[in-house]
Design an enzyme around this catalytic site. Structure first.
Site, PDB file in Angstrom:
ATOM      1  N   ASP A 125      -6.999   3.806   7.924  1.00 45.47           N
ATOM      2  CA  ASP A 125      -7.676   4.647   6.924  1.00 45.47           C
ATOM      3  C   ASP A 125      -9.206   4.700   7.101  1.00 45.47           C
ATOM      4  OD1 ASP A 125      -5.407   5.568   5.706  1.00 45.47           O
ATOM      5  OD2 ASP A 125      -5.524   4.263   3.960  1.00 45.47           O
ATOM      6  N   ASP A 180       8.598   5.526   8.554  1.00 46.45           N
ATOM      7  CA  ASP A 180       7.848   4.960   9.663  1.00 46.45           C
ATOM      8  C   ASP A 180       6.733   5.951   9.987  1.00 46.45           C
ATOM      9  OD1 ASP A 180       7.545   2.693  11.299  1.00 46.45           O
ATOM     10  OD2 ASP A 180       8.306   3.772  13.041  1.00 46.45           O
ATOM     11  N   HIS A 240       0.152  12.658   5.061  1.00 50.16           N
ATOM     12  CA  HIS A 240       1.425  12.705   5.786  1.00 50.16           C
ATOM     13  C   HIS A 240       2.574  12.160   4.931  1.00 50.16           C
ATOM     14  CE1 HIS A 240      -1.263   9.353   6.307  1.00 50.16           C
ATOM     15  NE2 HIS A 240      -0.258   8.522   6.529  1.00 50.16           N
ATOM     16  N   HIS A 269       0.840  -1.211   0.000  1.00 46.05           N
ATOM     17  CA  HIS A 269       0.000   0.000   0.000  1.00 46.05           C
ATOM     18  C   HIS A 269       0.871   1.255   0.000  1.00 46.05           C
ATOM     19  CE1 HIS A 269      -3.824  -2.048   0.741  1.00 46.05           C
ATOM     20  NE2 HIS A 269      -3.171  -2.824   1.589  1.00 46.05           N
ATOM     21  N   PHE A 280      -5.568   1.192   3.860  1.00 48.73           N
ATOM     22  CA  PHE A 280      -5.078   0.168   4.786  1.00 48.73           C
ATOM     23  C   PHE A 280      -5.022   0.756   6.190  1.00 48.73           C
ATOM     24  CE2 PHE A 280      -0.623   1.438   5.740  1.00 48.73           C
ATOM     25  CZ  PHE A 280      -0.495   2.507   4.864  1.00 48.73           C
TER      26      PHE A 280
HETATM   27  P1  IMP Z   1       4.283   1.316  10.036  1.00 53.13           P
HETATM   28  O1  IMP Z   1       4.794   2.633   9.560  1.00 53.13           O
HETATM   29  O2  IMP Z   1       4.245   0.319   8.908  1.00 53.13           O
HETATM   30  O3  IMP Z   1       4.992   0.835  11.251  1.00 53.13           O
HETATM   31  O4  IMP Z   1       2.768   1.553  10.390  1.00 53.13           O
HETATM   32  C1  IMP Z   1       2.280   1.631  11.703  1.00 53.13           C
HETATM   33  C2  IMP Z   1       0.811   1.378  11.732  1.00 53.13           C
HETATM   34  O5  IMP Z   1       0.122   2.507  11.232  1.00 53.13           O
HETATM   35  C3  IMP Z   1       0.312   0.172  10.957  1.00 53.13           C
HETATM   36  O6  IMP Z   1      -0.754  -0.398  11.694  1.00 53.13           O
HETATM   37  C4  IMP Z   1      -0.220   0.753   9.695  1.00 53.13           C
HETATM   38  O7  IMP Z   1      -1.262  -0.015   9.174  1.00 53.13           O
HETATM   39  C5  IMP Z   1      -0.701   2.119  10.158  1.00 53.13           C
HETATM   40  N1  IMP Z   1      -0.522   3.101   9.108  1.00 53.13           N
HETATM   41  C6  IMP Z   1       0.646   3.575   8.599  1.00 53.13           C
HETATM   42  N2  IMP Z   1       0.402   4.455   7.620  1.00 53.13           N
HETATM   43  C7  IMP Z   1      -0.935   4.549   7.509  1.00 53.13           C
HETATM   44  C8  IMP Z   1      -1.793   5.283   6.641  1.00 53.13           C
HETATM   45  O8  IMP Z   1      -1.380   6.043   5.758  1.00 53.13           O
HETATM   46  N3  IMP Z   1      -3.114   5.108   6.847  1.00 53.13           N
HETATM   47  C9  IMP Z   1      -3.624   4.274   7.787  1.00 53.13           C
HETATM   48  N4  IMP Z   1      -2.867   3.561   8.601  1.00 53.13           N
HETATM   49  C10 IMP Z   1      -1.527   3.691   8.462  1.00 53.13           C
END
Ligand code: IMP
EC number: 3.6.1.66
Length: 193
Positions: free
Chosen positions: A151, A68, A177, A11, A148
């Site tokens: 969202d 991150d 972001h 994603h 994902f």
């Molecule tokens: P990481 O950056 O992959 O560690 O993401 C941390 C958490 O935030 C995970 O549960 C992701 O699914 C969620 N997450 C990261 N970016 C997004 C986004 O753009 N939309 C929604 N959830 C996000």
């Protein structure tokens, strides 16, 4: 210019490709022939992003970047933040984290929140960081089937009230972001090719 994007999250790759300007190409880890998980061992987005870029740079010797992201909810003192991925523990079902978040915010009047992304670029062995923030609020219920993570419950400020999961990739890219951090990365690389 071609950079490896140190993520296994398809994603995130799709989102950045949807807004990447001409002249830039990103390779997912799979496309770069790297089949391994990258650790996120730290308590800050900054340190985790840097660690992911460091691991992939040491493995490949190539320029790369990582990111991150955390969801920071005001009424929860900034939680889940860097722990967003495992907010509901080891239950990896898609809705476990959002279900927990909605339970925690039950009855809350302040539902403001923000996504924060740190991109870490490793260029010729030197590290550079770029931050992107998207302010918004947590909806009362999940809405939409796209996107994902969180969202379905995140409504960005300045939009028309839809959650990210109700938007196309390009629409999410107008607020996100990740896109804001990417814009800073692209601006940096345009001056420092
Ligand atoms: P990481 O950056 O992959 O560690 O993401 C941390 C958490 O935030 C995970 O549960 C992701 O699914 C969620 N997450 C990261 N970016 C997004 C986004 O753009 N939309 C929604 N959830 C996000």
């Amino acid at each position: 210019m071609e950079l490896i994007f140190a993520t296994n999250n398809a994603h995130k790759v799709d989102e950045l490709r949807a807004v990447l300007p001409a002249g830039f190409r990103i390779l997912s880890l799979k496309e770069a022939g790297i089949f391994q998980d990258i650790p996120e061992p730290f308590d800050s987005l900054r340190e985790n992003a840097r660690e992911k870029a460091r691991v992939i740079h040491e493995l490949t010797g190539r320029d790369c970047f990582s990111e991150d992201t955390g969801l920071e909810v005001a009424a929860l003192g900034g939680a889940p933040g860097v722990h967003s991925a495992r907010y509901a523990g080891d239950d990896r079902s898609p809705s476990a984290n959002t279900d927990k978040l909605l339970r925690e915010l039950d009855g809350a009047t302040d539902r403001s929140a923000r996504f924060r992304t740190i991109i870490c670029l490793c260029l010729a062995g030197t590290y550079h960081e770029f931050e992107g923030i998207c302010p918004g609020r947590i909806s009362a219920n999940p809405q939409g089937t796209g996107g994902f993570g969180y969202d379905p419950v995140f409504v960005p400020d300045g939009g028309d009230g839809r959650t990210f999961a109700e938007m196309t990739l390009a629409e999410k890219g107008r607020f996100s972001h990740r896109r804001k951090a990417l814009d800073k990365l692209v601006a940096f690389l345009t001056i420092n090719p």
